[in-house]
Design an enzyme around this catalytic site. Structure first.
Site, mmCIF file in Angstrom:
data_model
loop_
_atom_site.group_PDB
_atom_site.id
_atom_site.type_symbol
_atom_site.label_atom_id
_atom_site.label_comp_id
_atom_site.label_asym_id
_atom_site.label_seq_id
_atom_site.Cartn_x
_atom_site.Cartn_y
_atom_site.Cartn_z
ATOM 1 C CD GLU A 31 -3.453 -2.710 -0.161
ATOM 2 O OE1 GLU A 31 -3.530 -1.469 -0.130
ATOM 3 O OE2 GLU A 31 -3.003 -3.331 -1.153
ATOM 4 C CB CYS A 51 -12.179 3.450 16.441
ATOM 5 S SG CYS A 51 -11.826 2.435 17.890
ATOM 6 C CB CYS A 108 -17.214 2.576 18.419
ATOM 7 S SG CYS A 108 -15.680 2.224 17.526
ATOM 8 C CB CYS A 151 -0.901 -0.026 1.233
ATOM 9 S SG CYS A 151 -1.941 1.435 1.433
ATOM 10 C CB THR A 164 -0.389 3.392 4.247
ATOM 11 O OG1 THR A 164 -1.559 4.106 3.855
ATOM 12 C CG2 THR A 164 -0.114 3.666 5.713
ATOM 13 C CG HIS A 182 3.359 7.889 2.476
ATOM 14 N ND1 HIS A 182 4.053 8.955 1.952
ATOM 15 C CD2 HIS A 182 2.222 7.785 1.733
ATOM 16 C CE1 HIS A 182 3.379 9.471 0.949
ATOM 17 N NE2 HIS A 182 2.273 8.774 0.785
ATOM 18 C CB ILE A 214 -5.964 4.846 -4.154
ATOM 19 C CG1 ILE A 214 -5.439 4.059 -2.949
ATOM 20 C CG2 ILE A 214 -7.241 5.580 -3.773
ATOM 21 C CD1 ILE A 214 -6.424 3.070 -2.373
ATOM 22 C CB CYS A 265 -14.018 4.451 21.723
ATOM 23 S SG CYS A 265 -14.169 4.700 19.929
#
Length: 383
Positions: free
Chosen positions: A65, A116, A106, A41, A43, A46, A202, A103
């Protein structure tokens, strides 16, 4: 006891290291997933570049993923988050962000459970040192335990669904939620003209999602031409704008407006992860249009812009962060329903589960030589 191989990183810029851990004991509410495919990904990239804004538990295993198959289950591990039955042999996926269900967000704002306060995060916030050390998808197996981590969510995939396809369900769901955010805000409806900024994984998935959710026309802005923009057109983008060739914001805005005609697009969605996309994208919109930012998952920095343009153009501007627990089946269903309609597997470039293979998967993704680098520990599971 059989040994399990798992990949870890010691920090940003480090090389992948494959370690071995013992086969875990599986308690009554736990299971072991054999990983068929796991994507790389943006992410993950990064994080490896050192861009992640929060503290991370180095060393740990990246990868969220995941498409896999259950190989061992506890006596009370018998259904997924949507109450579908689970047994040994069931194909499954698990998302990275799993809301706790208890929480403030949620309970009071379940539609915002993606925010969350105490989520379970696979492939990011569970360190390798935490036994049994199988907390990310860049591994031969992943461990889940509903008693140890009650917020854990697991989803059954159709029995005849490719695990490579299952590995795309998490990123696709992020795109679906982003369009649904626009729909609920009155900013996206059937027949709208959509511009996607970004032609990475994406962006490509968003091109497909836009069409399946009712877009009339889809244009993609990105680079490079191969493999990314060419694939965007295979996925149904009627036109593409190559930022390697159209090199200034003014020229790109004009190119998009020339393609869409009229006064601009109805909706622009940023999937690029680059802050400069925002000021460009709002100028690609018609007045009264909608801009959706869903590509800034890490803090890539700020950029100078004028909020006057947002005001005077009367725009909707929305942010979209991941998805909630109930969104995930939407991604699975869209992939399964359209499995023969779009060239989903053409997105993926397959890499073996070796230190060299994982290193190449990451490097090629960073260099944009691939659309979706995908690590396959067990080739026989995805053939």
């Amino acid at each position: 006891m059989e040994q399990i191989r798992v990949c870890t990183y010691d920090g940003p810029g480090a090389s992948p290291v494959i370690r071995t851990v013992p086969w875990p004991k599986i308690p009554k509410k736990a299971a072991l997933i054999k990983v068929g495919a796991c994507g790389v990904c943006g992410t993950d990239l990064h994080i490896l570049k050192g861009h992640w804004p929060k503290q991370l538990p180095w060393p740990f295993t990246l990868g969220h993923e995941i498409g896999g198959v259950l190989v061992e289950v506890g006596a009370e591990f018998n259904e997924d988050f949507m109450s579908k039955p689970l047994t040994v042999g069931s194909k499954v996926m698990i998302p990275p962000l799993m809301p706790c269900g208890q929480c403030y967000y949620c309970i009071h704002y379940p539609e915002s459970a993606n925010k969350c306060l105490t989520p379970v995060y696979y492939g990011r916030y569970l360190g390798f040192d935490k036994a049994p050390h199988l907390w990310g998808g860049w591994a031969e197996y992943v461990y889940v335990d509903l008693e140890m981590l009650p917020g854990t969510k697991i989803y059954r995939l159709p029995d005849d669904m490719s695990l490579r396809l299952g590995a795309l369900s998490e990123p696709l769901t992020s795109c679906i939620r982003a369009f649904n955010r626009a729909t609920r805000a009155g900013g996206f409806k059937w027949g709208d003209t959509v511009v996607i900024q970004g032609s990475g994984p994406i962006g490509i998935l968003a091109v497909a999602a836009a069409q399946e959710m009712g877009a009339g026309r889809v244009i993609c802005v990105g680079a490079p031409e191969r493999p990314r923009l060419a694939l965007a057109r295979k996925f149904g983008a009627e036109a593409t704008v190559n930022i390697d060739e159209v090199t200034t914001p003014e020229a790109r805005i004009k190119a998009v407006r020339d393609i869409v005609g009229g006064f601009g697009a109805d909706l622009v969605m940023d999937c690029s992860g680059h802050p400069s996309a925002g000021p460009e994208g709002i100028e690609m919109l018609r007045d009264g249009g909608t801009y959706v930012e869903m590509g800034q998952f890490t803090d890539a920095g700020s950029i100078q812009t004028s909020w006057h343009r947002i005001c005077t153009k009367d725009l909707n501007v929305l942010g979209s962060w991941g998805f909630t627990g109930n969104d995930l089946p939407l991604g699975v269903d869209m992939l399964y329903r359209t499995r023969d309609k779009y060239p989903w597997l053409d997105m993926q470039t397959i890499y073996p589960f070796t230190e060299e293979g994982i290193g190449r998967a990451v490097a090629d993704a960073m260099a944009m030589k691939t659309v979706k680098s995908t690590i396959v520990p067990w080739p026989e599971l995805v053939e």
